[in-house]
Design a protein around this motif. Sequence first.
Motif, PDB file in Angstrom:
ATOM      1  N   LYS A  60      11.491  -8.986  -9.923  1.00 22.15           N
ATOM      2  CA  LYS A  60      10.261  -8.231  -9.671  1.00 22.15           C
ATOM      3  C   LYS A  60       9.937  -7.478 -10.954  1.00 22.15           C
ATOM      4  O   LYS A  60      10.817  -7.236 -11.771  1.00 22.15           O
ATOM      5  N   SER A  91       9.285  -1.092 -11.106  1.00 19.68           N
ATOM      6  CA  SER A  91       8.321  -0.075 -10.690  1.00 19.68           C
ATOM      7  C   SER A  91       8.961   1.316 -10.615  1.00 19.68           C
ATOM      8  O   SER A  91       8.268   2.288 -10.333  1.00 19.68           O
ATOM      9  N   ILE A 115       9.400   6.488  -8.680  1.00 18.95           N
ATOM     10  CA  ILE A 115       8.417   5.443  -8.970  1.00 18.95           C
ATOM     11  C   ILE A 115       7.524   5.891 -10.117  1.00 18.95           C
ATOM     12  O   ILE A 115       7.007   7.006 -10.122  1.00 18.95           O
ATOM     13  N   LYS A 140       3.577   2.600  -9.005  1.00 17.30           N
ATOM     14  CA  LYS A 140       2.853   2.902  -7.761  1.00 17.30           C
ATOM     15  C   LYS A 140       1.697   1.917  -7.577  1.00 17.30           C
ATOM     16  O   LYS A 140       1.494   1.366  -6.495  1.00 17.30           O
ATOM     17  N   ARG A 173       3.075  -1.667  -6.831  1.00 19.02           N
ATOM     18  CA  ARG A 173       3.538  -1.790  -5.448  1.00 19.02           C
ATOM     19  C   ARG A 173       2.372  -1.853  -4.470  1.00 19.02           C
ATOM     20  O   ARG A 173       2.378  -2.644  -3.541  1.00 19.02           O
ATOM     21  N   LYS A 174       1.381  -0.993  -4.692  1.00 17.78           N
ATOM     22  CA  LYS A 174       0.233  -0.952  -3.784  1.00 17.78           C
ATOM     23  C   LYS A 174      -0.510  -2.290  -3.779  1.00 17.78           C
ATOM     24  O   LYS A 174      -0.998  -2.737  -2.744  1.00 17.78           O
ATOM     25  N   SER A 191       0.884  -5.177  -4.753  1.00 21.21           N
ATOM     26  CA  SER A 191       1.924  -6.226  -4.666  1.00 21.21           C
ATOM     27  C   SER A 191       2.054  -7.047  -5.947  1.00 21.21           C
ATOM     28  O   SER A 191       2.638  -8.129  -5.934  1.00 21.21           O
ATOM     29  N   ASP A 244       3.902  -6.300  -8.352  1.00 27.89           N
ATOM     30  CA  ASP A 244       5.307  -6.272  -8.749  1.00 27.89           C
ATOM     31  C   ASP A 244       6.065  -7.494  -8.239  1.00 27.89           C
ATOM     32  O   ASP A 244       7.122  -7.846  -8.753  1.00 27.89           O
ATOM     33  N   GLU A 245       5.504  -8.191  -7.271  1.00 25.71           N
ATOM     34  CA  GLU A 245       6.140  -9.356  -6.666  1.00 25.71           C
ATOM     35  C   GLU A 245       5.877 -10.660  -7.431  1.00 25.71           C
ATOM     36  O   GLU A 245       6.502 -11.683  -7.153  1.00 25.71           O
TER      37      GLU A 245
END
Length: 165
Positions: A74, A77, A120, A125, A128-129, A131, A133-134
Amino acid sequence: DPTLYPDLFIPSSDQRALLRVKRVMDIAGSLLMLTACLPLFAIIALVVRLTSKGPILFKQDRIGQYGRRFTFLKFRSMRVNNDESAHKEYVKQLIAGVAEKIPASGNGEGVYKLVGDKRITPIGKFLRKTSLDELPQFINVLRGDMSLVGPRPPEIGRASCRERV
């Protein structure tokens, strides 16, 4: 255990054909997404590198199909070498049944989530919000560690919540 689940270890010819089709779809889909998102990968990597110290990618050992271990990827974050005490305290509250539900968008039920986590990073942030990071997980799919469709692989080497608290 092949005695209890023989179909998992000796798939029929129909199952093998379907597994091959699924693998081809995984390869094609991950290659397409990696190619299409290459500029985005570069931008995110640069921003992560410039906004915080540490590696660009977060790597974690996970368990894949048939118990095979692999490194889950990933975009990082969180800050490196952070204090886990806030997370541990939240898990204690969650296990004790006193953790607060955070209102979820639209359904009114709420979710259990640690809010205001100082570990974080600001860019983390956002990642992650959205996605984003995926995105490196498409590399895991291309390698055959994961599939585009399937459960999230469990972590290795971490004690259960009850043992950690």
